[in-house]
Design an enzyme around this catalytic site. Structure first.
Site, PDB file in Angstrom:
ATOM      1  NE  ARG A  34      -4.345  -1.484   1.825  1.00 58.96           N
ATOM      2  CZ  ARG A  34      -5.299  -1.759   2.701  1.00 58.96           C
ATOM      3  NH1 ARG A  34      -5.155  -1.419   3.974  1.00 58.96           N
ATOM      4  NH2 ARG A  34      -6.398  -2.353   2.321  1.00 58.96           N
ATOM      5  CE  LYS A 191     -17.707 -17.766   9.735  1.00 60.45           C
ATOM      6  NZ  LYS A 191     -17.951 -16.810  10.811  1.00 60.45           N
ATOM      7  N   GLY A 344      -6.722  -8.752   1.175  1.00 60.34           N
ATOM      8  CA  GLY A 344      -5.516  -8.976   1.978  1.00 60.34           C
ATOM      9  C   GLY A 344      -4.916 -10.364   1.837  1.00 60.34           C
ATOM     10  N   GLY A 367     -12.055  -4.697   1.621  1.00 65.61           N
ATOM     11  CA  GLY A 367     -13.491  -4.440   1.742  1.00 65.61           C
ATOM     12  C   GLY A 367     -14.040  -3.571   0.615  1.00 65.61           C
TER      13      GLY A 367
HETATM   14  C1  3PG Z   1      -8.731  -1.991   4.929  1.00 68.16           C
HETATM   15  O1  3PG Z   1      -7.657  -2.415   5.358  1.00 68.16           O
HETATM   16  O2  3PG Z   1      -9.637  -2.744   4.527  1.00 68.16           O
HETATM   17  C2  3PG Z   1      -8.909  -0.502   4.827  1.00 68.16           C
HETATM   18  O3  3PG Z   1      -7.744   0.169   5.159  1.00 68.16           O
HETATM   19  C3  3PG Z   1     -10.072  -0.051   5.674  1.00 68.16           C
HETATM   20  O4  3PG Z   1      -9.828  -0.347   7.008  1.00 68.16           O
HETATM   21  P1  3PG Z   1     -11.047  -0.677   7.985  1.00 68.16           P
HETATM   22  O5  3PG Z   1     -11.627  -1.981   7.490  1.00 68.16           O
HETATM   23  O6  3PG Z   1     -10.449  -0.774   9.354  1.00 68.16           O
HETATM   24  O7  3PG Z   1     -12.036   0.447   7.863  1.00 68.16           O
HETATM   25 MG    MG Z   2     -11.068  -4.191   6.105  1.00 65.93          MG
END
Ligand code: 3PG
Ligand code: MG
Length: 386
Positions: A34, A191, A344, A367
């Site tokens: 990132r 899941k 991730g 997300g």
């Molecule tokens: C992530 O890692 O998905 C983003 O940086 C957002 O972080 P968060 O899910 O803690 O809002």
């Molecule tokens: Mg997240």
């Protein structure tokens, strides 16, 4: 959306909202993906002669005070190393920041501030007042309506979309809007419930939907197989069956593994046994796809015109159960179509199997990537468009 090239940055106070939420262990950044993705934007602003402030969140600290464990200090160190200049980390910045044209400072974790999560408009206004121009480049946080995302964009004197955000959106558009066929999506993970809306959105777009991990187990049960002691979601078996039917109805398919790797315990030293699907013993768990399935699924992936990949096929962190995910990762790399990956765990797998430079686009988002694929409107993108 207004882009960075449409704004004059020379001599301006420029605030870049980036997502530098990097994984950190023992005070060290363990993946700089990132941070590296943010570099071109930072360099562009510096080269244009701006006074540059970079803002980010890190982790999920409690609001209302500083906490060393969530400090951006390791990120400042890494950023400095990558840019070849020292990067000052400013602890208290909400009431004003001293920075001159050509200089760069990093603002301490925005999630230490009270009101960030709740998208407090007073806080967002104060953030906006720090700069002449906001460059919103945090695609990975674009699904959050928080003070430093949605709120800040709405209150900024001038707000534009950063180059990374533009690339992220363009890549997702390319894969989703009018994909080269056949289109193959790979959705792995533990899941069905956490990826249900993604699976539903994709089933109408893809020619083949490859499911992996615990998600595949629920589909195997839906298809009538006994998965022994494997993790699966009972409540979602009917939903999985419905998705299989919907795929068939439109001439698409959800190809299930014909063989699997099992173990009697979930442990990194566990020994793998190859079983035909449906022959899993009741004390065993499926932890990866088998070699025959890996070959078949890899061929589907290699022949795709478009591949969208989110989530591993098995427990690739364990030595005996990495091969399904590795074979698929290699197939994504070999595919001559447009390949896009995000999330991730997926990025960790891509790094582990060294295929990053052979995938067309690797999203920095988890997300936000999934919500975009689901067809949801992301609050920060909405605010930028307005
Ligand atoms: C992530 O890692 O998905 C983003 O940086 C957002 O972080 P968060 O899910 O803690 O809002
Ligand atoms: Mg997240």
């Amino acid at each position: 959306m207004k882009t960075i090239d449409q704004v004059d940055l020379a001599g301006k106070r420029v605030l870049i909202r980036a997502d530098l939420n990097a994984p950190i262990r023992n005070g060290q950044v363990t993946s700089a993906a990132r941070i590296k993705s943010a570099l071109p934007t930072i360099r562009q602003a510096l080269d244009a002669g701006a006074a540059v402030m970079v803002m980010s969140h890190l982790g999920r600290p409690e609001e209302g005070g500083f906490d060393e464990a969530f400090s951006l200090a390791p990120v400042a160190g890494k950023l400095g190393e990558l840019l070849g200049r020292s990067v000052k980390l400013v602890r208290d910045w909400i009431d004003g920041v001293e920075v001159e044209a050509g200089q760069l400072v990093l603002l301490e974790n925005v999630r230490f501030l009270e009101g960030e999560k709740a998208n407090d408009s007073h806080l967002a206004r104060k953030m906006a007042a720090l700069a002449d121009v906001l460059v919103f480049d945090a695609f990975a946080a674009a699904h959050r309506a928080q003070a430093s995302t949605e709120g800040l964009i709405r209150h900024a004197a001038v707000a534009c979309a950063g180059p990374l955000l533009m690339r992220e959106v363009a890549s997702l558009q390319k894969a989703l809007a009018s994909p080269e066929r056949p289109m193959v999506a790979i959705v792995g993970g533990a899941k069905v419930s956490s990826k249900l809306t993604v699976l539903e959105a994709l089933i109408d777009k893809v020619d083949q939907l490859i499911v992996g991990g615990g998600i595949a187990n629920t589909f195997l049960v839906a298809a009538g197989y006994d998965v022994g002691g494997s993790l699966y979601e009972k409540d979602l078996v009917d939903t999985a069956r419905d998705l299989i039917r919907r795929a068939e109805h439109k001439g698409a398919a959800i190809p299930l593994p014909v063989d699997v790797l099992t173990a009697e315990r979930f442990h990194e030293d566990a020994h793998a046994t190859i079983r035909d699907t449906g022959r899993v013993h009741k004390e065993e768990m499926i932890l990866d796809i088998g070699p025959e399935s890996a070959r078949t699924l890899a061929a589907i992936v290699r022949g795709a015109g478009t591949v969208l990949w989110n989530g591993p096929l098995g427990v690739f962190e364990f030595e005996a159960f990495h091969s399904g995910t590795e074979t698929i990762a290699q197939a994504v790399a070999d595919c001559e179509g447009f390949t896009l990956a995000g999330g991730g765990d997926t990025i960790a797998a891509i790094e582990k199997f060294h295929v990053a430079d052979r995938i067309d686009y690797i999203s920095t988002a988890g997300g936000a990537f999934l919500e975009y694929v689901e067809g949801k409107e992301l609050p920060a993108i909405r605010a930028l468009s307005d």
